[in-house]
Scaffold this active site. Structure first.
Site: not given
Ligand code: NAD
Length: 489
Positions: A150-151, A174, A227-228, A250, A283, A381
Site C-alpha cells: 500500500w505504501n 495488483k 511487500g513483506g 522486501l 522499507c 521490522e
Molecule cells: P504485504 O506483503 O502484506 O502485501 C503486499 C502485496 O502482496 C499486497 O498487494 C497483498 O495483497 C499481496 N499478497 C498478500 N498475500 C499474497 C499471496 N498469498 N500471494 C500473492 N500476493 C499476496 O505487504 P504490506 O504490509 O502491504 O507492505 C509492507 C511491507 O512491504 C513491509 O515489509 C515493507 O518493508 C515492504 N516494502 C518493501 C519495499 C521495497 O522496495 N523493498 C517498498 C515498500 C514496502
C-alpha cells in the site's frame, strides 16, 4: 456519499466480483468503496494481457512508439499528480507534502523508461565457426504480474510497469487491498494515454483470492513483487506452478551509523527523515541508530528536541509533518513490539504510545537499547515510527552491529572522514548505502536488497533487461550442402 473505484481489465472499467470499504486512517472511517477481483477477474485480466502480448496493436509497435506512449503516460501522471496525491493521502494517511512531491517525481520514472524502450538492443556474436552469423535478439519476457504493497504504490509500480512496457511486456498490476485507490485512479491515465486494451490491467483484491491466483497463473512469466518477507515466501511457492521469474523487494531494518566526526546537526535532520518521514512506514526506514558513544548524549538531546517538535496532524494539511499509520492492525502490531521491547530492557526516550486522537496515530518514538541484548525493536521490522538506539566504540563494532540483521536493504553512514566512509560502506551488507544523506532515490540508480530484503534490482538500465529474454539466431552462410549429418559442427 463515499467515492467508488473500478477495476481496469482489457481496456474496460468494471465493478469487480464484490466491493469493500477502504478506511481513511486519519479518521478510522470508510471513505471509499473498492472493487474486489477474485479468481474470475484475475483470470480475465491475465488472459487479456496474454492476448495483448502478441496482438498487432502492441506487438506491431516499434520500440520507439512504445517509448512515445510512455512519455505520454509520464505527462499525464505529472498533470494528475495533485489528484492522485489527494487520493493516496485519503487512502493511506500519508501526508500530502510527501504524496504530492513523490507522485510528481514518479513521472520521471516513466520518462526514464520511455527513453530506454528503443535502446534495449541485441548483439552480434563472433562465434568460433566458419560461415556462421550469430546474433542475439531481445524479446519481452511475457505477461508480468506486478504486486505491490500500500505504501508509495505509484512509485513502486512505476519501477515495474515502466521497464515492463519499455521491453514490450504486458502487465497485470495488483494494488494492495489496504489502499487501492491511487492505482485504480492511475488506470484512467493508462487508458487516456492510449495503450491498447489488455496491455496494462489494474486490479485489486485480497492475498489468497487475488494475489495467489495471479502469481501462480500459468500464463504469467514474471512476478515483480514488493511487500513483506512472509508474503514473498507465498509468492515463491506460488511460482512453483508457473516457474515464473521472480524479483523481490522486501523489508528492512536499516542501520543509521553516526561517527563522532560528523556534522551532528545535519545528521540529526537526516535521522528524522530516515525514520519519521511517512510515519516510519518505509522499507528503507533508518530504524537502528548506531551512534559513537562519545557523542551519544549530544546527538540524542538534539534529536529528541527536534522529534518532540514534529507537527502531528491531519495528513491532508500541508503544514502536517507526521500523520497516522495506514491500518489499525499496524498500530496494534507496533504497540505489541514496543511493549515487549520495554520488558526486554529498552528504555523510552520519547513517545512509545498511541496518540489520543481519532485515527491510527502512534507517537514518534525513540527507545534506548544500549546494553540490552537484542530486544525485538532491534531485530524486527516495525514499519512504523520507532527508532532504536545503540552505541559503538570502534569502527569494527559499528560494522558488526550494522550487519547483525537478517535484512540488508539500506544503510546510512555519517562521517566527514573520506577514507572511513569508503572503508565502512564497502563492508556493510546492504543493497543501498547512503553516505551523509538518506532516503534519496533516482530512476537511474538501482534499488534493492541483500538477504531477507530480497533479490533483483529495480531502477536503472539493468532493471529493464530483467523484463526481456533473448533469442540466439544461427545463420549458416555457406552455399555448400551439409555433408555428414552425424557430426555436430
Ligand atoms: P504485504 O506483503 O502484506 O502485501 C503486499 C502485496 O502482496 C499486497 O498487494 C497483498 O495483497 C499481496 N499478497 C498478500 N498475500 C499474497 C499471496 N498469498 N500471494 C500473492 N500476493 C499476496 O505487504 P504490506 O504490509 O502491504 O507492505 C509492507 C511491507 O512491504 C513491509 O515489509 C515493507 O518493508 C515492504 N516494502 C518493501 C519495499 C521495497 O522496495 N523493498 C517498498 C515498500 C514496502
Amino acid at each position: 456519499m463515499s467515492q467508488s473505484f473500478q477495476l481496469y481489465i482489457d481496456g474496460q472499467f468494471e465493478p469487480g466480483a464484490a466491493s469493500f470499504g477502504s478506511v481513511n486512517p486519519a479518521t478510522g472511517r470508510v471513505w471509499a468503496q473498492m472493487p474486489e477481483a477474485r479468481t474470475q477477474e484475475v483470470n480475465r485480466a491475465v488472459d487479456a494481457a496474454d492476448r495483448a502480448l502478441d496482438a498487432p496493436a502492441w506487438k506491431g509497435l516499434t520500440a520507439s512508439a512504445r517509448g512515445k506512449l510512455l512519455y505520454k503516460l509520464a505527462d499525464l501522471v505529472e498533470k494528475a499528480a495533485p489528484r492522485l496525491a489527494e487520493i493516496e493521502t485519503s487512502d493511506t494517511g500519508k501526508i500530502i507534502r510527501e504524496t504530492s512531491s513523490q507522485i510528481a517525481y514518479v513521472a520521471e520514472y516513466y520518462r526514464y523508461y520511455a527513453g530506454i524502450a528503443d535502446k534495449l538492443e541485441g548483439s552480434h556474436i563472433p562465434v568460433d565457426k566458419q560461415d556462421m552469423q550469430v546474433w542475439l535478439e531481445r524479446e519481452p519476457v511475457g505477461v508480468v504480474a506486478a504486486i505491490v504493497p500500500w505504501n508509495s504504490q505509484l512509485f513502486l509500480s512505476a519501477v515495474k510497469v515502466g521497464p515492463a512496457l519499455a521491453a514490450g511486456c504486458t502487465v497485470v498490476l495488483k494494488a494492495s487491498e489496504e489502499a487501492p485507490g491511487p492505482l485504480l485512479e492511475f488506470a484512467k491515465l493508462i487508458h487516456e494515454a492510449g495503450f491498447p486494451p489488455g496491455v496494462v490491467n489494474v486490479i485489486t483484491g485480497f492475498g489468497p483470492e487475488c494475489g495467489a491466483v495471479l502469481s501462480s497463473h500459468p500464463k504469467v512469466s514474471k512476478v515483480a513483487f514488493t511487500g513483506g518477507p512472509e508474503t514473498a515466501r507465498h509468492i515463491v511457492a506460488n511460482t512453483a506452478n508457473n516457474l515464473a521469474k521472480v524479483s523481490l523487494e522486501l523489508g528492512g531494518k536499516s542501520p543509521f551509523i553516526v561517527f563522532a566526526d560528523t556534522d551532528i546537526e545535519s545528521a540529526v535532520n537526516a535521522q528524522v527523515a530516515a525514520i519519521f518521514a511517512a510515519s516510519g512506514q518505509s522499507c528503507v526506514a533508518g530504524s537502528r541508530l548506531l551512534i559513537e558513544a562519545s557523542v551519544k548524549d549530544r546527538f540524542l538531546s538534539m534529536l529528541i528536541e527536534r522529534v518532540e517538535r514534529i507537527r502531528v496532524g491531519a495528513p491532508n494539511d500541508v503544514a502536517t509533518e507526521f500523520g497516522p499509520l495506514c491500518t489499525e492492525r499496524q498500530l496494534r502490531n507496533i504497540e505489541a513490539i514496543v511493549e515487549k521491547s520495554l520488558k526486554q530492557g529498552a528504555k523510552v526516550l520519547t513517545g512509545a504510545k498511541a496518540l489520543d486522537r481519532e485515527g491510527f496515530y502512534y507517537a514518534p518514538t525513540i527507545l534506548d537499547c544500549t546494553g540490552v541484548d537484542r530486544p525485538d525493536c532491534i531485530t524486527k521490522e516495525l514499519f512504523g515510527p520507532v527508532l532504536s538506539v545503540d552505541t559503538f566504540a570502534s569502527e569494527q563494532e559499528a560494522i558488526d552491529k550494522a550487519n547483525s540483521t537478517v535484512f540488508g536493504l539500506a544503510a546510512g553512514i555519517f562521517t566527514t572522514n573520506l577514507t572511513r566512509a569508503h572503508r565502512v560502506s564497502k563492508r556493510i551488507k546492504s543493497g543501498i548505502v547512503w553516505i551523509n544523506t538518506y532516503r534519496v532515490v533516482s530512476p537511474l540508480a538501482p534499488f534493492g536488497g541483500f538477504g531477507l530484503s530480497g533479490h533483483g534490482r529495480e531502477g536503472g538500465l539493468s532493471a529493464a533487461l530483467e523484463y526481456t529474454t533473448t533469442r540466439t539466431v544461427w545463420l549458416r552462410t555457406s552455399d555448400e550442402p551439409i555433408s555428414d549429418p552425424f557430426v555436430m559442427r
